[in-house]
Each structure stands twice: as C-alpha cells, then as structure tokens.
Design a protein around this motif. Structure first.
Motif, PDB file in Angstrom:
ATOM      1  N   SER A   1       0.814  -1.213   0.000  1.00 17.23           N
ATOM      2  CA  SER A   1       0.000   0.000   0.000  1.00 17.23           C
ATOM      3  C   SER A   1       0.846   1.261   0.000  1.00 17.23           C
TER       4      SER A   1
ATOM      5  N   LYS B   1       1.316   2.407  -3.515  1.00 15.29           N
ATOM      6  CA  LYS B   1       0.086   2.417  -4.306  1.00 15.29           C
ATOM      7  C   LYS B   1       0.123   3.444  -5.435  1.00 15.29           C
TER       8      LYS B   1
ATOM      9  N   GLY C   1      -6.747  -5.592  -5.445  1.00 18.98           N
ATOM     10  CA  GLY C   1      -7.393  -4.781  -4.422  1.00 18.98           C
ATOM     11  C   GLY C   1      -6.823  -3.380  -4.363  1.00 18.98           C
TER      12      GLY C   1
ATOM     13  N   GLN D   1      -9.288  -0.097  -5.355  1.00 19.78           N
ATOM     14  CA  GLN D   1      -9.634   0.895  -4.333  1.00 19.78           C
ATOM     15  C   GLN D   1      -9.874   2.266  -4.942  1.00 19.78           C
ATOM     16  N   ASP D   2      -9.136   2.576  -5.994  1.00 16.98           N
ATOM     17  CA  ASP D   2      -9.262   3.893  -6.623  1.00 16.98           C
ATOM     18  C   ASP D   2      -9.950   3.824  -7.985  1.00 16.98           C
TER      19      ASP D   2
END
Length: 915
Positions: A278, A281, A310, A314-315
């Motif tokens: 993350s 990311k 994932g 998320q975005d």
C-alpha cells in the motif's frame, strides 16, 4: 538454424558491400537475444541485420536504395532464399522496388510485384516508410513469413524528432518485434568487407530514447519508494539499451527497473509483495498507466499477485483476475514460472505492458550449481527485455524517487561498462559518476562473466568486451607497497581479470583467455600422493603439499570410481573476496575451484596457489590415490609423520612461496620465508595440540575435531585484523606469532584463540548481537589460564581489575540496560559466573546444548533458557543476578527457580547497593 549458420547462408559469395550509394545509411539498434548483425562499418554502426520472430524471419538494410542496387544483388538473393519458409513460398515485392523484382527473377527466384502485402505471400520485400499494414505484417512474421525491409530513419527524424524514432518510425512498428530498430543516427558510408563471422556490436548505440519523461510520469506525486518491511528483495541487473533503472539504493542496488521492448513496455520489481504494498500504491497506479501507454485497455492480474487487484480497485482502476488472455493491455504476474515465457515475449513485443515481480536469492539457495541469470524462471522471461533478477539480496528502506533530470547519473550496467571502455581507450582515470559506480560494476561484471552464453547469447558481447578491456589495459599489480584504490581503473581491471579467471573453462589457462601468451612451465615429474577422502564433518580442505605456479596448467588424475562423487580441486587458500574493500593489496579473488567430473582434471589459476582437495560433508571415499602433473612441492610439516631431518635438509627449502604446518586439529598456512629457518616445527605444533585440546575441553566436544581448523595468513583480508570461519583469515604479520612457541608462551595468543572461540559459538546459546564478540573470549581466557599459564588480567588489558570495575560502574550509571550489554560488558557476566562456580557448569551446559533440538531462535527465549539451565546446574537461584544485567527473565522462569537458594556471593550486589 543457429545465428552463425544463418550468417553464413546470408553472406555466402558476398565479400564486400558498397554503401556509397546515394544517401547515407542509418544505424540499427539490436535488442534481446534474437537479432544478429551481418555487417558493421568502420564506425561500429550496424548496417545490415537479421532476426527471428515467432516462426518467421526478417532481414533489414539501412537504406531503401540498397534494395535497388545491383551491388547488393547477391546478398538480396541470399536473403530471400533464407527468408523463404519453403521453396514454393511466393515472393511479394513492393511495386516501388522494380530492380529487386528483376534481380530475383533473373536468379530463378519467382517473385511478383504488389502494391500491398498479401496473406498469400511467403516473403514480402518492402521499404520502411509505410506501417499501414503493420499489424498484418507482424502476424505474418509470427506465422512463419519472411520480411526483407530497407530504409533509413535519420531523414524521418529531422521532421519528427530523434526521440520519437524508436517507438514511432513506421519500419520500427514492424521489425521492432524482432528486436531490430532503425535509429536516427546517420551512418558512415563506404565500401566495407563482409566478415567471416558475426561481427561485434558497440556496447552503446545512441538511440534517442530519453527515460526522463518516463521517470517523470512514473514519479508523478511520488517522492519516495518505501520498501521497508520483512520482504527481502533481490537486486536487478539493468543491461538492455532500452531498459532503465527506476529504483536505486544509495549503493546503486536496483530494485525497480523498466524497459521498452518491441512495441511494448515492461516494469520489474524485485519482490512480488511490492505489487500489493500500500505504501507503493500511487507508484503502482502510475506504473500500470505507463504500461497501458494511453490505450485504456484491460488490465489482467494473475491470482498469484491478487493483492494488486485490491490496491488498484480501491481507486476505481478497472482490472480483473485473469491469466494472459487475448485483448489485454497490461498483464501483471510474479516471476516464478516461465510456462508462458514465449507468450509474454510476444505480448510485450506487440504492444502489451508487463508488470512482474519476484526475487531470485531464495531460488539460488535451493539450486546450487545453477546460474540464476540463465536458469531462474523469471529471467527466462526478463533477459530478453534487458533486465535480469540477480541472486544477491538487498535491504529495504524508504528510498527517494530518482531525479528524472539526472537520468545519465543513474547506474546502468551497460552504460557504466561503456564509460569504462572509453577510459581504457583514452588511457585516463575514471571520473564521476563512474568512480562511484565502479564497485557495483565490478560485482556485476563477475556475475555476467559466469553466465553461460550458449544459453544466453545476449551476454556474449559483454564477455568479449571484458577480455578486450584487460588485453588493452593490462593486468595491474597490487601489493602492500603499491595498493590499488577501488575507484581506479586498475581496480576495475583487476576485478575483470578475477571474473574472467573464475569463469574460464576447467583447465583453460586464463592468460590464453586474456589474449596473452601462456607461460610454458618447465618439465616437472608427476607426483603421486594419497588423500583421505573420509570426512565425517563439514566440507573440508585436504592439503596436498603441492603448489601450482601462476598461470601454469596442472593435471590431476584420480581413479574412475572417484570421479563424480562430489570431490573438488582448489588452487589457492586465500579465500577472502575483497571486492568491497576501499583498496586492494592483491587481486580481489585469487582462488579457483574445479569439480572432479572426470578421471583427469586440468586445473589452472592465473594467481597460482597451494593445491587442495575439497571433500564434502559425510564423504566416505576412503584413501584415494592421486597423481598430479605440473605442480611443485611446497614446504609441509605434519606432526608425527614428517621426518625432522628431511624437513631440515629438503622440505623447508621447497620453492613454493607458501608453506603449511599441520597437526591433528590445526593447520597453519604461512609464507615459506617464515618457516625456512625453523629447525623443528614439532615444538610449536605440540603447543598447538595442547591449546586445541583445551578448546575442545571447554566446548565439551570430541578431542578429535571433525576437520582441522585452519589459519591462513594473507596480505589483505575482508574484515578486521583477523576473522573467524573456515579458514580463519589473518594478516601476514600474524604468521610470526602463530608459528613461534616462544612468542606464544611469553605473550599469549588472544586474537587467534578469540577467532577459534568464534568457531565454537552455537546459535542455541548465542544472543546476537549482544554476545557475538563476548562469549568467544571464554575460550581465550580458558586457554591462556589452563595451557599458557597467563591469568586473565594479564592476557588482555580489558580484563584488568580496574577496567572491569569501571565497566560495571559505567553500565549501571547508564541505566543498566540490555542495549548496552555487549562485548566486554557481556563477557563480564560470564566471567562473574565462572569466578563464582568454576568452568564445570559451562562445560556441562555446552554438552547439554549439543543434545537439544529445535531451540527457538529468539533472544528472550534463549536467555531465559540459559538462566534456567545454569541455575539448575549450580543449584542456585540466579534470577536476581541475571536481572541485574537486565536480562528479560520471565515470571515463569523466576517462579520455577524460586525454590533454589539465593546466590549470596552474587558480585553485583555491592554495585547495586551503591547505584
């Protein structure tokens, strides 16, 4: 058909080619492992090249006029025949190439004119300025078609920009899939002879592709690359002309890299967990967008890196869990399978984006004897793209993003090697930034030199460059009086020589590989000897008392039933690799090892050295008769076997520069000058027998060591004044103290026994890093007091009563914390126990630990275990004592030991009372 066979077929009957026709040619850039040059001009520019793609073939000339010139007729006819998948294949010739059509038909090659490419053709001949049918032509190639294409891009570049040629020039959209690219460079004209073999290509060809915009895109809104954590990453070797580093450590270790290949793009991370990190990311989002290259296509993510799904989802980035299915724009996977290697190569070549992550250090540890670059599954995919995962690991950190404007200062293997090549040609010393790269470059050259080029042909040019550099630059001399700085040209040359020597074929005299005459050794008679190939302990060196002079080739002959049983032959004992040193007093690597896979094994080493047999662990081959041709005898004395008079009259005068003194449990390797005046080595070896017996006694081990310990003296070692291991390495001045009984008894031998103590330390009762440099000294104290009669306060200045007192007080004054408990402070704890209870509890505990299995490798657990076992051994509750040293004693252990009587004589009581 191999490239060399294809080359001969293409140039058959062609002695020279006339490139003076009209305008100048351009230069070709070759990438990957498929293309090969047919002709390189006097300026090192590739003017004709060929390659394969899928089942098809391509031949490229660097001006369309050459397709119309009678002076190229023979080459063109050869080319078309080579490009044909079958004699019946229809030859299509673009209508603008009438001369080529006539040339082919007059030679009996049926061809037909056509305005456009047709699926009915087996070969298509065209210029490089029309890419309207690029997709059809790439598919045609993949199916087995042949393309003959000619053109130049320098004129196109004048109106479209040099930076756009590689990805956008029409011809490159077709032939780029085969690893050949027209560049914006105008080539030198002339009449050039056709070589007899495939010619060499320049390391670096200016191609106009600037990584600066790519780095700016990738680092948009990204200031750091945080790869801290438990994941251990590998390093990357960035070696392709169209590859570039994206993540670099301060020491130039690459953990992220990217490349252009064909019409597509690649991004590589050196651990698969980074793909779901993350903290990365935003970078990963940028990377996927860069790989998509504006297509806004489908992103497929293999289930083995589903964490990336994932992270992107998320975005709102559309992606799906899938394999390499049709119509993907970007494919994401790990680097642990090469099952789809060819599909991935084609996917990228035809415009796809690949995001791939994985390391190679674990694979290398499980695949001894294999080459990581050649054999690691991920590298079978990545090598062609100009990026390889190395077997070496690196520590994670929060690294700053690379400055895009300083792209030329970022370490790149090919670029660094090219810059060094320029310095050798100019006969000057390297300058920044190359000087800061040289250590990294030396290490990478050693790695590349070991790559088997028969399986990885793209590394062959590098290995040729290494040899030519040494041939031109010479082999520097490094010695104590004239050390070589690690940032110098001489250090780099020494590193190359070591790499070439280490990777040269068995028995091949390295001086031949360096294009230098090989010394002719004088005639020496064969020497027969017997070696003991029984080894119950760890892998061991067996001395032969023979020496191979520098660059001599000797031959070792063994019985046929011994070959391929795991034995090896080694030349040299100075096993420290000095590549990380700031300067060199000798070459960084000066030993060579050969596997015994035949009855006769030719061996050589550029540096020379004592000859050893390496016997693997638990080997039971018994006594083996060996004959060695091409070696000379070395001074060698074995206690209980060597005749004293023979030593005095003959043996100590043997010509080898290195000698060995041996007894059952120790072998000392020293310069021969240190023993030539020694009348009776038995005196010092008898003392060593007593010291080694004392070491075994404290360790509660057998008085017969599983293999003799070894000391080797060297002009330079990799760490410290001495360091433990097999062998224990020390500097040349130590030879005197190791071999003089008088010196030992008068002055002690703290340092060497300290290193022998290191070799006795066991993980189960070591608390790293606290006790690493502490408990080894128990053996120094024990040997000095019990064998040499030197009390501890005289054996080392750190153990005087005053020093000990001050150290304890300072520890408590600083708060008495475990973080300060190390080296002499940690040793004090053990000395207090010894002074309170004697040596017997230590000996018993060391014996008990040898019977224990699966001791958890965690300091808190191990410290509690030691405290408990020692307390039970002496029948005293030592919890207060250990707590005074801030040991993390648990309530459970405290309760278990509470029934034992308190240690009233606890020496820490008086210090705590004052604190």
């Amino acid at each position: 058909m191999s490239p060399s066979e294809a080359f001969k077929a293409l140039v058959a009957g062609v002695d020279k080619l006339d490139f003076t026709v009209k305008d100048s040619p351009c230069d070709l850039l070759l990438s990957g492992d498929k293309p090969f040059p047919l002709l390189v001009n006097s300026n090192g520019e590739v003017l004709v090249a060929a390659s394969w793609y899928g089942k098809g073939r391509v031949l490229v000339l660097t001006h369309d006029e050459y397709l119309k010139s009678p002076k190229f007729s023979k080459l063109l006819q050869n080319a078309v025949r080579w490009l044909q998948s079958s004699p019946e294949a229809v030859i299509g010739v673009h209508s603008s190439l009438n001369f080529l059509l006539q040339s082919l038909t007059s030679a009996g090659i049926p061809a037909q004119s056509s305005e456009n490419f047709s699926e009915t053709f087996g070969v298509y001949c065209m210029d490089a300025y029309d890419d309207r049918q690029a997709g059809d032509l790439v598919a045609f190639l993949k199916r087995g078609g042949g393309i003959l294409i000619g053109g130049q891009a320098w004129q196109w570049a004048s109106s479209h920009g040099a930076k756009n040629v590689i990805p956008n020039f029409p011809g490159n959209r077709i032939i780029g899939v085969a690893g050949i690219h027209f560049t914006p460079n105008k080539g030198v004209k002339g009449m050039f002879p056709v070589p007899k073999e495939i010619p060499a290509v320049k390391l670096v060809i200016p191609h106009g592709v600037d990584a600066t915009p790519d780095l700016k895109y990738l680092f948009d809104d990204v200031t750091h690359l945080n790869i801290k954590g438990s994941a251990v990453a590998s390093e990357l070797l960035v070696h392709g002309q169209l590859a570039f580093p994206v993540g670099l450590s301060d020491s130039h270790q690459c953990f992220l890299a990217a490349a252009r290949y064909g019409n597509g793009r690649v991004m590589v991370t050196t651990h698969e967990s980074y793909l779901s990190n993350s903290q990365l990311k935003k970078f990963l989002q940028n990377a996927v967008s860069w790989l998509d290259n504006g297509r806004k296509g489908k992103i497929g993510i293999e289930s083995n890196v589903k964490g990336l799904h994932g992270l992107l989802s998320q975005d709102g980035i559309a992606c799906e869990i899938s394999g390499l299915v049709p119509n993907l724009s970007v494919y994401c996977c790990n680097a642990y399978s090469d099952r789809d290697a060819e599909k991935i190569h084609e996917f990228v070549a035809e415009g796809g984006g690949l995001l791939i992550g994985g390391h190679a250090w674990w694979w290398a540890s499980q695949n001894k004897g294999k080459n990581a670059i050649a054999d690691h599954p991920g590298n079978k995919i990545l090598n062609r793209f100009g990026i390889s995962i190395l077997p070496s690991s690196m520590s994670g950190d929060n690294f700053p993003a690379l400055c895009a404007e300083e792209d030329s200062k970022h370490y790149h293997f090919r670029s660094a090697l090219f810059q060094f090549q320029q310095h050798i040609r100019n006969k000057d010393q390297p300058k920044a930034p190359l000087t800061s790269w040289l250590q990294r470059l030396r290490q990478d050259c050693a790695t590349v030199m070991k790559v088997p080029v028969e399986r990885c042909p793209m590394f062959a040019p590098f290995q040729r460059v290494f040899r030519r550099l040494v041939h031109k630059g010479g082999i520097p001399t490094a010695c104590k009086e004239n050390p070589v700085k690690s940032t110098s040209k001489e250090a780099m040359l020494l590193g190359l020589v070591c790499a070439i020597d280490d990777a040269s074929p068995d028995g091949c005299c390295t001086s031949q590989l360096l294009l230098q005459p090989s010394p002719v050794p004088p005639s020496v008679p064969p020497i027969s000897l017997e070696i003991n190939a029984n080894n119950p302990g760890p892998a061991a060196w067996v001395s032969t008392a023979l020496y191979i002079p520098p660059a001599w080739t000797a031959t070792v002959t063994l019985p046929s039933d011994v070959a391929r049983k795991g034995l090896s032959v080694q030349i040299g004992c100075h096993s420290d690799n000095l590549n990380s040193a700031d300067q060199f007093c000798r070459a960084p690597v000066v030993i060579r090892t050969y596997s015994v896979n035949e009855e006769r094994v030719p061996v050589s080493c550029l540096w020379g050295g004592l000859l050893y047999f390496l016997v693997p662990e638990n080997c039971n081959l018994g006594k083996v008769q060996v004959t060695v041709e091409g070696a000379v005898r070395a001074p060698f004395f074995r206690r209980g076997e060597t005749c004293k008079s023979a030593w005095q009259t003959t043996i100590r005068h043997y010509p080898s520069p290195w000698a060995e003194l041996a007894t059952e449990n120790i072998i000392l390797t020293v310069p021969s000058d240190n023993v030539r005046s020694m009348e009776d080595p038995d005196v010092v070896l008898a003392l060593w027998d007593r010291m080694m017996g004392s070491i075994a006694e404290l360790a509660a081990s057998s008085p017969h060591f599983p293999r003799p310990e070894r000391f080797v003296t060297d002009v330079q070692i990799s760490a410290g004044w001495m360091h433990a291991g097999y062998p224990i390495m020390c500097h040349l001045p130590s030879a005197k103290e190791l071999t003089s009984a008088d010196h030992i008894t008068a002055n002690g031998l703290w340092g060497p026994i300290h290193e022998l103590g290191h070799n006795q330390q066991k993980r189960e009762w070591e608390f790293s890093p606290h006790t690493t440099e502490a408990t080894c000294n128990l053996w120094s104290v024990y040997v000095h007091e019990n064998v040499l009669g030197i009390k501890r306060d005289k054996a080392h200045p750190a153990l005087t009563p005053k020093s000990r007192e001050e150290r304890i007080q300072q520890f408590l004054k600083n708060g008495g914390k475990l973080k300060d408990w190390h080296v002499w402070t940690a040793l004090e704890t053990y000395l207090q126990l010894q002074e309170g209870f004697g040596w017997s509890p230590f000996i018993q505990l060391f014996s008990d630990y040898q019977k224990m299995k699966d001791v958890k490798n965690e300091n808190n657990f191990k410290m509690n275990l030691w405290a408990e076992k020692f307390s039970l051994q002496v029948q005293k509750n030592l919890v207060p004592f250990f707590k005074s040293w801030d040991w993390p004693i648990t309530d459970e252990v405290s309760k278990k030991l509470s029934s034992l009587p308190e240690w009233e004589e606890n020496p820490m009581k008086r210090y705590l009372a004052k604190a």
